[in-house]
Motif scaffolding. Structure first.
Motif, PDB file in Angstrom:
ATOM      1  N   VAL A 192      15.630 -32.830  36.616  1.00  0.00           N
ATOM      2  CA  VAL A 192      17.065 -32.820  36.154  1.00  0.00           C
ATOM      3  C   VAL A 192      17.848 -32.618  37.038  1.00  0.00           C
ATOM      4  O   VAL A 192      17.750 -31.480  37.576  1.00  0.00           O
ATOM      5  CB  VAL A 192      17.160 -32.434  34.760  1.00  0.00           C
ATOM      6  CG1 VAL A 192      16.965 -30.601  34.638  1.00  0.00           C
ATOM      7  CG2 VAL A 192      18.495 -32.730  34.160  1.00  0.00           C
TER       8      VAL A 192
ATOM      9  N   PRO B 174      19.530 -30.000  28.993  1.00  0.00           N
ATOM     10  CA  PRO B 174      18.095 -29.937  28.877  1.00  0.00           C
ATOM     11  C   PRO B 174      17.302 -28.847  29.619  1.00  0.00           C
ATOM     12  O   PRO B 174      17.679 -28.605  30.810  1.00  0.00           O
ATOM     13  CB  PRO B 174      17.689 -31.617  29.490  1.00  0.00           C
ATOM     14  CG  PRO B 174      18.768 -31.707  30.121  1.00  0.00           C
ATOM     15  CD  PRO B 174      20.101 -31.040  29.694  1.00  0.00           C
TER      16      PRO B 174
ATOM     17  N   CYS C 192      19.021 -42.303  30.484  1.00  0.00           N
ATOM     18  CA  CYS C 192      19.944 -41.186  31.020  1.00  0.00           C
ATOM     19  C   CYS C 192      21.298 -41.772  31.353  1.00  0.00           C
ATOM     20  O   CYS C 192      21.403 -42.649  32.446  1.00  0.00           O
ATOM     21  CB  CYS C 192      19.390 -40.251  31.764  1.00  0.00           C
ATOM     22  SG  CYS C 192      20.710 -39.052  32.404  1.00  0.00           S
TER      23      CYS C 192
HETATM   24  S1  SF4 Z   1      19.972 -37.778  28.874  1.00  0.00           S
HETATM   25 FE1  SF4 Z   1      21.849 -36.710  28.564  1.00  0.00          FE
HETATM   26  S2  SF4 Z   1      20.957 -34.577  28.433  1.00  0.00           S
HETATM   27 FE2  SF4 Z   1      19.276 -35.644  29.319  1.00  0.00          FE
HETATM   28  S3  SF4 Z   1      19.467 -35.635  31.580  1.00  0.00           S
HETATM   29 FE3  SF4 Z   1      20.756 -37.305  31.069  1.00  0.00          FE
HETATM   30  S4  SF4 Z   1      22.662 -36.572  30.585  1.00  0.00           S
HETATM   31 FE4  SF4 Z   1      21.499 -34.752  30.601  1.00  0.00          FE
END
Ligand code: SF4
Length: 71
Positions: A9, A36, A58
């Motif tokens: 991430v 996260p 995402c």
């Molecule tokens: S889905 Fe949302 S919480 Fe997960 S990495 Fe992407 S922006 Fe961040």
């Protein structure tokens, strides 16, 4: 069987919208602010589809898979 594939991430791009953790709670937990925390373990074979889906949804393109056949 180890896949050698890991979830990553980008904490700068991530806006903490939590979609990824809803799809893949086995490997993604949330901190107190809803951002996260991604497991450093290999993504198990039986969770690869969910991991790819988490990456796909995402909205900030902040999540990706790295490892064999992911680059
Ligand atoms: S889905 Fe949302 S919480 Fe997960 S990495 Fe992407 S922006 Fe961040």
């Amino acid at each position: 069987m180890a896949t050698g594939i890991r979830l990553r991430v980008d904490p700068i791009a991530c806006e903490g919208r939590r979609l990824c953790a809803e799809i893949l709670p086995e490997l993604i937990t949330l901190d107190d602010w809803g951002f996260p925390i991604v497991s450093d373990d290999d993504v198990p074979v039986d969770l690869l589809d969910e991991a790819r889906e988490a990456v796909r949804v995402c909205p900030k393109l902040a999540l990706w898979l790295e490892g064999p056949r992911q680059t």
